[in-house]
Write an enzyme that holds these catalytic residues in place. Structure first.
Site, PDB file in Angstrom:
ATOM      1  N   LYS A  57       0.831  -1.212   0.041  1.00 45.72           N
ATOM      2  CA  LYS A  57      -0.069  -0.057  -0.010  1.00 45.72           C
ATOM      3  C   LYS A  57       1.136   1.331   0.040  1.00 45.72           C
ATOM      4  O   LYS A  57       1.732   1.298   0.620  1.00 45.72           O
ATOM      5  CB  LYS A  57      -0.735   0.163   1.325  1.00 45.72           C
ATOM      6  CG  LYS A  57      -1.933   1.271   1.234  1.00 45.72           C
ATOM      7  CD  LYS A  57      -3.220   0.788   0.242  1.00 45.72           C
ATOM      8  CE  LYS A  57      -3.902   1.953   0.039  1.00 45.72           C
ATOM      9  NZ  LYS A  57      -3.604   2.694  -1.109  1.00 45.72           N
ATOM     10  N   GLN A 104       7.111   4.414   4.177  1.00 54.25           N
ATOM     11  CA  GLN A 104       5.641   3.828   4.100  1.00 54.25           C
ATOM     12  C   GLN A 104       5.510   2.691   5.079  1.00 54.25           C
ATOM     13  O   GLN A 104       4.589   2.343   5.716  1.00 54.25           O
ATOM     14  CB  GLN A 104       5.360   3.626   2.745  1.00 54.25           C
ATOM     15  CG  GLN A 104       3.922   3.462   2.514  1.00 54.25           C
ATOM     16  CD  GLN A 104       3.017   4.665   2.399  1.00 54.25           C
ATOM     17  OE1 GLN A 104       3.480   5.544   1.747  1.00 54.25           O
ATOM     18  NE2 GLN A 104       2.096   4.885   2.930  1.00 54.25           N
ATOM     19  N   LYS A 109       5.208   3.910   8.580  1.00 49.69           N
ATOM     20  CA  LYS A 109       3.979   4.800   8.532  1.00 49.69           C
ATOM     21  C   LYS A 109       2.591   3.663   8.686  1.00 49.69           C
ATOM     22  O   LYS A 109       1.708   3.596   9.481  1.00 49.69           O
ATOM     23  CB  LYS A 109       3.741   5.588   7.527  1.00 49.69           C
ATOM     24  CG  LYS A 109       2.606   6.447   7.442  1.00 49.69           C
ATOM     25  CD  LYS A 109       2.426   7.107   6.162  1.00 49.69           C
ATOM     26  CE  LYS A 109       3.823   8.171   5.740  1.00 49.69           C
ATOM     27  NZ  LYS A 109       3.506   8.700   4.688  1.00 49.69           N
ATOM     28  N   LYS A 149       5.456   1.709  -2.949  1.00 52.95           N
ATOM     29  CA  LYS A 149       5.493   3.409  -3.377  1.00 52.95           C
ATOM     30  C   LYS A 149       6.018   3.077  -5.029  1.00 52.95           C
ATOM     31  O   LYS A 149       6.541   2.121  -5.326  1.00 52.95           O
ATOM     32  CB  LYS A 149       6.449   4.036  -2.926  1.00 52.95           C
ATOM     33  CG  LYS A 149       6.268   5.556  -2.877  1.00 52.95           C
ATOM     34  CD  LYS A 149       5.090   5.976  -1.780  1.00 52.95           C
ATOM     35  CE  LYS A 149       4.867   7.341  -1.932  1.00 52.95           C
ATOM     36  NZ  LYS A 149       3.779   7.699  -0.894  1.00 52.95           N
ATOM     37  N   GLY A 179      -2.898   7.869  -4.795  1.00 59.21           N
ATOM     38  CA  GLY A 179      -2.135   9.023  -5.625  1.00 59.21           C
ATOM     39  C   GLY A 179      -0.964   9.578  -4.612  1.00 59.21           C
ATOM     40  O   GLY A 179      -0.913   9.119  -3.301  1.00 59.21           O
ATOM     41  N   ASP A 180      -0.229  10.340  -5.132  1.00 58.06           N
ATOM     42  CA  ASP A 180       0.656  11.266  -4.471  1.00 58.06           C
ATOM     43  C   ASP A 180       1.015  12.341  -5.315  1.00 58.06           C
ATOM     44  O   ASP A 180       0.115  13.005  -6.225  1.00 58.06           O
ATOM     45  CB  ASP A 180       2.037  10.306  -4.095  1.00 58.06           C
ATOM     46  CG  ASP A 180       3.243  10.763  -3.319  1.00 58.06           C
ATOM     47  OD1 ASP A 180       2.853  11.345  -2.463  1.00 58.06           O
ATOM     48  OD2 ASP A 180       4.136  10.662  -3.570  1.00 58.06           O
ATOM     49  N   THR A 209      -4.601  13.656   4.740  1.00 62.13           N
ATOM     50  CA  THR A 209      -3.473  13.842   5.312  1.00 62.13           C
ATOM     51  C   THR A 209      -3.105  15.143   5.899  1.00 62.13           C
ATOM     52  O   THR A 209      -2.749  15.079   6.943  1.00 62.13           O
ATOM     53  CB  THR A 209      -2.359  13.713   3.915  1.00 62.13           C
ATOM     54  OG1 THR A 209      -2.721  12.514   3.278  1.00 62.13           O
ATOM     55  CG2 THR A 209      -0.969  13.854   4.525  1.00 62.13           C
ATOM     56  N   ASN A 227      -2.988  19.507  -1.823  1.00 62.16           N
ATOM     57  CA  ASN A 227      -4.265  18.811  -0.903  1.00 62.16           C
ATOM     58  C   ASN A 227      -3.787  18.943   0.551  1.00 62.16           C
ATOM     59  O   ASN A 227      -4.404  19.341   1.397  1.00 62.16           O
ATOM     60  CB  ASN A 227      -4.457  17.418  -1.262  1.00 62.16           C
ATOM     61  CG  ASN A 227      -5.558  17.274  -2.213  1.00 62.16           C
ATOM     62  OD1 ASN A 227      -5.997  18.456  -2.839  1.00 62.16           O
ATOM     63  ND2 ASN A 227      -5.763  16.106  -2.758  1.00 62.16           N
TER      64      ASN A 227
END
Length: 449
Positions: A91, A112, A115, A127, A166-167, A210, A241
């Site tokens: 993920k 990640q 996290k 990622k 998304g990123d 986020t 965002n």
């Protein structure tokens, strides 16, 4: 399965990481806290344990061909770093930017893992992305690229295998192009991507998550000193965002937001950003892709200063929400001299190691990204659950669950990072807390023998 004898303690050899500066920085920052903790906890003194964290399960790279508006074929490179699926499906986000390379993605996938572990959800870590630059491209060009990118990636993803999101450079438009292509031309179901529009089984509050989560974590840190965000001045970097929704939540909680920023400069709001001003900026940024340098000069009581960072202003709290290593040693010194109380990272690794050291020496409440910005992946995890249950939670339900996850992360940081009644090393708490959950799973499953 081969059993490995525990004949020596875990060690870290960074000589293999030459030329991988961001990845090396992330690894050394984590292991600075984890290795001493292992020394005090013999259960974790397995010689191969650290290698599990340093070596991704799989790195995939592929060529992407797409058509520009002149009818010419263009080429880019796509990647997916599948770090660990020990706790659940891989993920993590997809990033489209000319800065994308294997080194950057290994660093992001490594972060990640910790996290996602901290959230307590069943999430592995990955990622991906491409060196494609969506800036300046038409919608047709972006659509052509997205369809080609996801076609190449599709054999390696699935709702129970790898669920990208998304990123940077991958927002609602890009996710929309990719999910439509997957649903129309492959056997994949909607759960293969998160960050989808609501009408395609997306989740409420995913764009906000986020930024909101970063502010919720800040609230918990301030509460340890019996303070709240009400009337606090806040410096925010970024204008995407994360930054804009962090600003929105700060305003809702009674704080005064003094800055936003982009790569060319800083927007300063001497009397604080109002909700009307923020709504205008969001409309211009999200609907028209306008830069702050174009938006701000047309607003009253707002100033745009070229080539200036947000950290030169006096603020009680700082939320770096732009990109990695945006806040350096000089910035940290300036913030501390001006009375900074707390910093919560909305971006991944936005502060350099030297800056972090200064925050720790000054006993600043420092919330590292792997803890403070986990709200995004948490709501992505909620989206996966909703897709599996074929339901959609209300905005209020998602927000309540997001707050629960951020509180859980804060509690974990307290458990492993409390050094005295008056100081909590949140970076240490996050690093050890994220490590322990994965390490325990390795031992419980007999993975290391």
């Amino acid at each position: 399965m081969t059993t490995v004898s525990r004949t020596k303690k875990p060690m870290m050899d960074t000589s293999k990481l030459i030329g991988q500066d961001e990845f090396k920085q992330a690894v050394e920052e984590v292991m600075h806290d984890v290795l001493p903790w292992i020394e005090q906890n013999p259960k974790y003194q397995h010689p191969s344990l650290i290698d599990y964290f340093l070596i991704p399960n799989r790195i995939i790279s592929f060529k992407i061909s797409w058509t520009d508006d002149q009818g010419c074929t263009q080429f880019n490179t796509g990647y997916r770093v599948q770090n660990t699926n020990l706790l659940g499906p891989y993920k993590g986000g997809l990033r489209f930017s000319p800065t994308v390379n294997i080194n950057v993605l290994k660093f992001l996938a490594f972060e990640q893992a910790f996290k996602n572990s901290l959230t307590g959800l069943s999430l592995g870590a990955g990622k991906g992305g491409s060196d494609f630059n969506p800036k300046g491209k038409s919608n047709n060009e972006i659509k052509s690229f997205c369809k080609s990118f996801i076609s190449q990636l599709s054999p390696y993803i699935g709702h129970d295998i790898d669920v990208p999101a998304g990123d940077i450079g991958v927002g609602a438009t890009e996710i929309n192009h990719m999910i439509h292509h997957l649903l129309n031309y492959t056997d994949h179901k909607p759960g293969v991507l998160t960050g989808k529009p609501l009408e395609l089984n997306g989740s409420h509050l995913r764009p906000e998550a986020t930024g909101y989560g970063c502010v919720y974590f800040l609230q918990h840190m301030l509460a340890t000193r019996k303070q709240t965000l009400k009337h606090k001045t806040v410096l925010i970097s970024g204008a995407g965002n994360v930054a804009l929704y962090a600003a929105e939540k700060c305003l809702e909680l009674g704080a005064h937001v003094l800055t936003l920023s982009d790569s060319q400069g800083t927007a300063h709001f001497p009397d604080g950003l109002s909700q009307i001003m923020l709504d205008h900026i969001k409309t211009q940024r999200f609907n028209h892709k306008s830069r702050l340098s174009i938006i701000i000069p047309n607003m009253s009581n707002a100033y745009y200063i070229q080539h200036k960072k947000p950290w030169g202003y006096k603020g009680d709290c700082a939320l770096p929400c732009a990109t990695e290593n945006e806040l350096n040693e000089m910035d940290a010194k300036q913030l501390c001299q001006q009375g900074l109380l707390a910093l919560s990272e909305g971006a991944n690794m936005p502060a350099t190691k030297a800056a972090i050291d200064i925050f720790k020496q000054a006993k600043i409440l420092y919330g590292p990204g792997k803890a403070a910005n986990a709200g995004g992946v948490a709501v992505s995890g909620f989206e996966m659950i909703q897709n599996q249950q074929q339901t959609q939670w209300s905005k209020e339900q998602v927000d309540a669950k997001l707050q629960e996850v951020m509180q859980h992360i804060h509690t974990t940081c307290l458990r492993y990072g409390k050094e005295s009644p008056h100081y909590i090393d949140y970076a240490k708490g996050a690093n050890i807390g994220g490590f322990v959950r994965i390490a325990d799973k390795l031992f419980d499953d007999g993975y290391l023998g």
